[in-house]
Design an enzyme around this catalytic site. Structure first.
Site, PDB file in Angstrom:
ATOM      1  N   LYS A  65      -9.519   2.723  -3.279  1.00  0.00           N
ATOM      2  CA  LYS A  65      -9.920   2.133  -1.846  1.00  0.00           C
ATOM      3  C   LYS A  65     -11.314   2.573  -1.706  1.00  0.00           C
ATOM      4  CE  LYS A  65      -8.707   1.549   2.675  1.00  0.00           C
ATOM      5  NZ  LYS A  65      -7.608   1.801   3.969  1.00  0.00           N
ATOM      6  N   CYS A  69      -5.609  -2.400   2.607  1.00  0.00           N
ATOM      7  CA  CYS A  69      -5.573  -2.058   3.744  1.00  0.00           C
ATOM      8  C   CYS A  69      -6.836  -2.805   4.784  1.00  0.00           C
ATOM      9  CB  CYS A  69      -5.269  -0.550   4.367  1.00  0.00           C
ATOM     10  SG  CYS A  69      -4.794  -0.386   6.008  1.00  0.00           S
ATOM     11  N   GLU A  96       0.851  -1.413  -0.017  1.00  0.00           N
ATOM     12  CA  GLU A  96      -0.101  -0.095  -0.006  1.00  0.00           C
ATOM     13  C   GLU A  96       0.829   1.212  -0.005  1.00  0.00           C
ATOM     14  OE1 GLU A  96      -3.363   2.158   2.892  1.00  0.00           O
ATOM     15  OE2 GLU A  96      -2.000   0.622   3.656  1.00  0.00           O
TER      16      GLU A  96
END
EC number: 2.3.1.269
Length: 532
Positions: free
Chosen positions: A353, A406, A289
């Protein structure tokens, strides 16, 4: 002996009852990674049952008062559980202590205090259905299963350390999640853990103990049967070879402009590293990430460097911040994204995301809270913008990966129908914020269970670990330890069809909750007819 101990716990009152509940909750944390001492659950949950017994037995309190006393016991249990299980979140604020140390009490005490409200709710619901003996254990399991389900989506959700994970410390014990889901696993764990409270007697106590033993054996037996039919852990003739790059960049360095080139060169160097003897040449390479320390759209030289590092036919999937220019010179938007880059240094596709971290990547109720200074918590100007939809990333030879960036990996059934047709889950993360604490181990376990739950292998690239490739049975085919620097080279395991196909996750959850509710109410009605 057990009856005498239970009697003493039931008679606790005031601060002694609150302290016992807090310590019981803290002890329950030992069931979670990195400890995985699941037998601790057989102590903490019976104690909680007896404490609620004591709160309900108050003859000097009316029904509402007894309900609130049960909720208070549940809250103290939850506060102990979350303080001891989530204290490590505060370490992220110490990376830049001069700016963020003021928020340490909110992270270490405020968040657990809020999450404990869910367990207060669980105790209240259990109290409403409470009856002697087995009935209270069923009510207990229903209350906690309902609370854990609510924790997955209320206020955007934070289902960290759901109790169900306590029943899944190893792949043998992970297989049931493919059948009953994580809420079902939470109900199973609470029922079995709380069953020793029946050793003191009560209506249908022997039946309850026998049922708990049966469920535990069925859980183990199903896992053993499933693994006995599983293919070899590593398929040496796998169709796709994957390399995970773990650079272990210190968090303090990540946004230091002076370190950007060194970080980028380290990533490229690990990408170009020759495979160890017996390991395959990678077809797909994965960086963690926000690994790329540049805005790629405005840094063509970085893309060119990546293209030079990749061999013919290789594809890179890398985490990076994506910038979207504002219209008419307005403020730009920033996304936490995964890029697919080919061997010519071209951006093939991106995925943003979707499920952002409140107070970490965006500021909820921003207009109200800006005056409190909380905007400083968000690193990027204006924070991150959430992606609109999650979509698969086309990789190679018709295969695609479902991205979870994440903490998106902690949400059960986050993929839903979107997992149909995908070859794997790709999870990129950066847990360097939390150092060598329980946090990275807890995060990894939750991602590991997603592979079993969804029937898709997991490729997990973490900046400082734990990076791994996990097959659909939860078995690790290759990994790197926390803070190690290196690569994981392995073939991608094959997907398998989920047990129930891919219906919406809530259907499975509602069926389990209705079953528990019906059993609890039915037992109450039967007991009233037979024993009164």
């Amino acid at each position: 002996m057990i009856a005498r101990l239970a009697g003493r716990i039931i008679l606790l009152n005031g601060w002694r009852r609150a302290l016992a509940a807090f310590l019981s909750g803290a002890f329950a944390t030992l069931t979670q990674p990195p400890f995985d001492i699941f037998v601790a659950g057989f102590v903490s949950f019976p104690v909680l049952v007896w404490l609620i017994d004591g709160a309900i037995a108050r003859t000097d309190a009316g029904p509402l008062r007894r309900l609130l006393l049960a909720a208070k016991v549940g809250w103290w249990f939850g506060f102990g559980y979350f303080v001891s299980g989530l204290w490590w979140i505060g370490t992220a604020l110490l990376v830049d202590a001069d700016q963020f140390a003021w928020a340490l009490p909110l992270a270490v005490l405020g968040l657990p205090a809020f999450l404990a409200l869910f367990y207060a709710f669980a105790a209240m619901i259990a109290r409403l259905l409470w009856s002697d003996g087995l009935g209270r254990i069923l009510a207990f399991a229903f209350g906690f299963a309902l609370a854990e389900w609510l924790r997955t989506f209320i206020f955007t959700g934070f289902p960290w350390n759901l109790i169900g994970y306590a029943a899944m410390p190893v792949p043998l014990l992970m297989q049931s999640v493919a059948v009953i889901g994580l809420v079902g696993m939470s109900a199973l764990a609470v029922f079995v853990f709380a069953a020793p409270a029946l050793l003191t007697g009560g209506h249908f106590a022997r039946t309850g103990i026998g049922l708990a033993i049966f469920l535990a054996l069925a859980h183990v037996g199903f896992g053993a049967w499933t693994l006995s039919r599983a293919p070899a852990i590593v398929d040496e003739n796998g169709p796709l070879a994957v390399r995970i790059v773990q650079p272990s960049i210190a968090q303090a360095m990540k946004w230091d402009n002076a370190e950007r080139r060194a970080i980028f060169d380290k990533l490229v160097g690990l990408t170009e590293e020759a495979p160890a003897e017996g390991k395959p040449r990678p077809d797909v390479i994965v960086w963690p990430e926000t690994a790329i320390p540049y805005i790629l759209e405005s840094t063509p030289q970085a893309l060119a460097h990546i293209g030079d590092a990749l061999q013919e036919g290789q594809v890179l999937l890398a985490g990076a911040v994506r910038e979207e220019k504002g219209a008419d010179g307005g403020e730009p938007r920033y996304y936490n994204s995964i890029y697919t880059i080919d061997d010519r240094g071209r951006i093939v596709s991106t995925a943003d995301k979707v499920h952002l971290v409140p107070f970490g990547e965006y500021l909820p109720f921003e207009s109200f809270l800006r005056g409190l200074g909380l905007q400083e918590v968000v690193e990027m100007p204006g924070g991150f913008t959430a992606g609109t939809t999650r979509h698969a990333l086309a990789v190679k030879d018709g295969r695609s990966f479902l991205p979870l960036i994440c903490y998106e990996a902690i949400f059960p059934d986050e993929l839903g129908y979107e997992g149909a047709g995908a070859s794997a889950i790709i999870n990129v993360t950066n847990d360097a914020w939390y150092g060598d604490t329980p946090g990275p181990y807890q995060h990894f376990r939750q991602a590991q269970v997603r592979a079993v739950e969804q029937g898709l292998p997991l490729i997990r690239a973490a900046n400082n670990g734990l990076s791994a490739i996990v097959d659909t049975y939860g078995r690790i085919t290759g990994s790197l330890a926390l803070d190690a620097v290196g690569v994981v080279d392995s073939y991608l395991p094959s997907p398998r069809d989920p047990f129930w196909g891919r219906p919406p996750g809530w259907i499975q959850t509602v069926l389990i909750l209705l079953t528990l509710l019906a059993a609890s109410v039915g037992l109450i009605l039967y007991s009233r007819r037979r024993f009164h």
